[in-house]
Enzyme design. Structure first.
Site, PDB file in Angstrom:
ATOM      1  N   ASP A 120       0.826  -1.229   0.000  1.00  5.01           N
ATOM      2  CA  ASP A 120       0.000   0.000   0.000  1.00  5.01           C
ATOM      3  C   ASP A 120       0.852   1.269   0.000  1.00  5.01           C
ATOM      4  O   ASP A 120       0.586   2.204  -0.751  1.00  5.01           O
ATOM      5  CB  ASP A 120      -1.060  -0.002   1.119  1.00  5.01           C
ATOM      6  CG  ASP A 120      -0.540  -0.078   2.544  1.00  5.01           C
ATOM      7  OD1 ASP A 120       0.679  -0.285   2.741  1.00  5.01           O
ATOM      8  OD2 ASP A 120      -1.365   0.066   3.480  1.00  5.01           O
TER       9      ASP A 120
ATOM     10  N   ASP B  13      -5.779  -0.252   5.611  1.00  2.00           N
ATOM     11  CA  ASP B  13      -6.669  -0.635   6.707  1.00  2.00           C
ATOM     12  C   ASP B  13      -7.864   0.311   6.807  1.00  2.00           C
ATOM     13  O   ASP B  13      -9.006  -0.112   7.013  1.00  2.00           O
ATOM     14  CB  ASP B  13      -5.897  -0.641   8.039  1.00  2.00           C
ATOM     15  CG  ASP B  13      -4.643  -1.505   7.962  1.00  2.00           C
ATOM     16  OD1 ASP B  13      -4.544  -2.331   7.029  1.00  2.00           O
ATOM     17  OD2 ASP B  13      -3.761  -1.338   8.825  1.00  2.00           O
TER      18      ASP B  13
ATOM     19  N   ALA C  32      -3.438  -7.877  16.913  1.00  2.00           N
ATOM     20  CA  ALA C  32      -3.332  -9.161  16.214  1.00  2.00           C
ATOM     21  C   ALA C  32      -3.112  -8.979  14.723  1.00  2.00           C
ATOM     22  O   ALA C  32      -3.034  -9.947  13.981  1.00  2.00           O
ATOM     23  CB  ALA C  32      -4.599  -9.989  16.453  1.00  2.00           C
TER      24      ALA C  32
ATOM     25  N   SER D  71      -7.715  -3.342  14.482  1.00  2.00           N
ATOM     26  CA  SER D  71      -8.616  -2.783  15.483  1.00  2.00           C
ATOM     27  C   SER D  71      -8.482  -1.261  15.518  1.00  2.00           C
ATOM     28  O   SER D  71      -9.465  -0.548  15.754  1.00  2.00           O
ATOM     29  CB  SER D  71      -8.332  -3.375  16.858  1.00  2.00           C
ATOM     30  OG  SER D  71      -6.970  -3.202  17.190  1.00  2.00           O
TER      31      SER D  71
ATOM     32  N   TYR E 168       8.834  -1.666  10.605  1.00  2.00           N
ATOM     33  CA  TYR E 168       7.923  -1.218   9.539  1.00  2.00           C
ATOM     34  C   TYR E 168       8.527  -0.011   8.818  1.00  2.00           C
ATOM     35  O   TYR E 168       8.594   0.031   7.588  1.00  2.00           O
ATOM     36  CB  TYR E 168       6.570  -0.845  10.167  1.00  2.00           C
ATOM     37  CG  TYR E 168       5.470  -0.521   9.178  1.00  2.00           C
ATOM     38  CD1 TYR E 168       4.635  -1.524   8.678  1.00  2.00           C
ATOM     39  CD2 TYR E 168       5.248   0.790   8.741  1.00  2.00           C
ATOM     40  CE1 TYR E 168       3.622  -1.226   7.781  1.00  2.00           C
ATOM     41  CE2 TYR E 168       4.233   1.092   7.846  1.00  2.00           C
ATOM     42  CZ  TYR E 168       3.421   0.081   7.383  1.00  2.00           C
ATOM     43  OH  TYR E 168       2.409   0.372   6.487  1.00  2.00           O
TER      44      TYR E 168
HETATM   45  C1  GLA Z   1      -0.121  -2.551   8.435  1.00  2.00           C
HETATM   46  C2  GLA Z   1      -0.346  -1.142   7.903  1.00  2.00           C
HETATM   47  C3  GLA Z   1      -0.916  -1.182   6.478  1.00  2.00           C
HETATM   48  C4  GLA Z   1      -0.082  -2.085   5.580  1.00  2.00           C
HETATM   49  C5  GLA Z   1       0.168  -3.430   6.247  1.00  2.00           C
HETATM   50  C6  GLA Z   1       1.098  -4.298   5.459  1.00  2.00           C
HETATM   51  O1  GLA Z   1      -1.355  -3.195   8.596  1.00  2.00           O
HETATM   52  O2  GLA Z   1      -1.242  -0.441   8.732  1.00  2.00           O
HETATM   53  O3  GLA Z   1      -1.003   0.128   5.958  1.00  2.00           O
HETATM   54  O4  GLA Z   1       1.114  -1.454   5.233  1.00  2.00           O
HETATM   55  O5  GLA Z   1       0.705  -3.287   7.548  1.00  2.00           O
HETATM   56  O6  GLA Z   1       0.522  -4.694   4.269  1.00  2.00           O
END
Ligand code: GLA
Length: 379
Positions: free
Chosen positions: A38, A171, A122, A126, A220
């Site tokens: 994303d 998300d 998880a 959420s 991340y």
């Molecule tokens: C987390 C982030 C998303 C995405 C995913 C990995 O959920 O909030 O924006 O980058 O990791 O796909």
């Protein structure tokens, strides 16, 4: 009435002595395929799940927000005209209020109760559920028109700018725009979406490893930087713009680690588009194979899996009726997702739980999920 709806309605009655004027539901999500794509302007294919954040509320005539969180047994209070950053779950609500006000919306206060059945931490979003529930609440009491894409953007900004987590848009988009019975193909550059149906006779099953992520924000952000470095190497705005062919021809100038990270994102974008095509064709077999390949790519190239996630995926893939399985979400802990033949779903859930518990000594949770609509006002 749904169990969660009953819960927030009766908790509201207990605290405020009356019935709520609004019930809001904003779902968590599971990503079927398209991981860490994303924020590379790429493609994702998540679905909204039948686990959500629920709010029961009534408007106030002033600018105060009072929210009791049943799960935390904690009350949060703030004034819309004096927002100050703090700590904890309430920041997601304040962050959304902050961005909406920054965008020029004049907001009204409200009070109520909240409960959720999306497990926290998880990898089932959420926090996006909470952001979208807050956005719907503010929109409903303040007469702000509901534009789901715009609200997803605002909620993402709340998380980036107020909470300080540098997430992508997936998300929030799926919590805002999910559609019952469907996954959502999202182009994270244009925010164009397409509802794609699950292959007939299949279930999407979430496999929670019962492990939780620790300090993953740094991992991340590190992945994001590596992707940006790779895009700069190819001279494009984002890895979305690099085809597999270009990658194969030109990637040898990259250092090994950056090459691996880029290979994951570039091939994952391809897999995600192929997965959407497979779903349109009702082809569970191909979709499952793409999910398996996605796991290998995340495990070996992007290096965001964990021993528990690998065990879970291995065990799932060996079961009768399993088309494919992969870790899902940000990674390092949390959940895997599997595509399973519906008639095998119950046995699959039981066997995977037992075998995973035997191997790891952990107590997993298995959710056979139904794809649901995105954030909505119920009454
Ligand atoms: C987390 C982030 C998303 C995405 C995913 C990995 O959920 O909030 O924006 O980058 O990791 O796909």
């Amino acid at each position: 009435m749904n169990e969660m709806q009953e819960l927030v309605t009766s908790a509201f009655a207990q605290r405020l002595g009356t019935t709520p004027s609004l019930i809001i539901r904003a779902p968590g999500r599971v990503n079927i395929i398209g991981e860490h794509t994303d924020y590379n302007d790429g493609f994702v294919l998540p679905m909204a799940i039948d686990r959500a954040v629920w709010l029961a509320l009534r408007p106030r005539t002033d600018q105060q927000v009072i929210l009791y969180a049943l799960d935390m047994d904690d009350e949060g209070v703030f004034w819309l005209d004096g927002l100050e950053p703090g700590q904890g779950w309430l920041e997601y609500v304040k962050g959304v209020a902050h961005i909406l006000q920054e965008e020029g919306f004049s907001l009204q206060g409200w009070e109520g109760v909240m409960a959720g059945d999306v497990p926290i931490g998880a990898g089932l979003s959420s926090s996006a559920g909470l952001e979208l529930a807050a956005a719907r609440a503010f929109a409903a009491v303040s007469d702000v028109p509901w534009n789901p894409k715009q609200m997803a953007r605002f909620s993402q900004r709340a998380e980036n700018e107020w909470v300080g987590m540098n997430c992508g848009i997936m998300d929030q988009m799926i919590s805002a725009m999910g559609a019952a019975g469907h996954a959502l193909l999202i182009d994270c550059r244009s925010l164009e979406t397409e509802n794609v149906p699950l292959p007939p006779g299949t279930n999407v099953i979430i496999l929670d490893t019962a492990t939780r992520r620790g300090l993953v924000d740094s991992a991340y952000n590190e992945r994001r930087q590596q992707c940006e470095a790779a895009a700069a190497f190819f001279g494009v705005p984002a890895l979305r713009d690099v085809s597999v062919q270009t990658f194969n021809a030109d990637a040898n100038g990259l250092d090994d680690l950056t090459l691996q990270r880029a290979r994951h994102v570039i091939t994952e974008n391809n897999r995600t588009l192929q997965a959407a095509a497979a779903m349109r064709a009702g082809d569970a077999l191909t979709l499952g194979q793409l999910m398996d390949a996605s796991h290998v790519s995340m495990r070996d190239d992007f290096e965001i899996s964990s021993p528990e996630l690998d065990h879970m995926v291995d065990i799932a893939q060996l079961q009768p009726g399993c088309y494919g399985a992969r870790m899902t979400g940000g990674g390092f802990a949390g959940c895997a997702v599997a595509l399973v033949e519906s008639k095998e779903a119950a046995a699959f859930a039981e066997n995977v739980s037992a075998q995973y518990a035997a191997v790891t000594g952990l107590d997993p949770q298995v959710y056979i999920c139904t794809p649901t609509d995105g954030a909505e006002v119920i009454s």
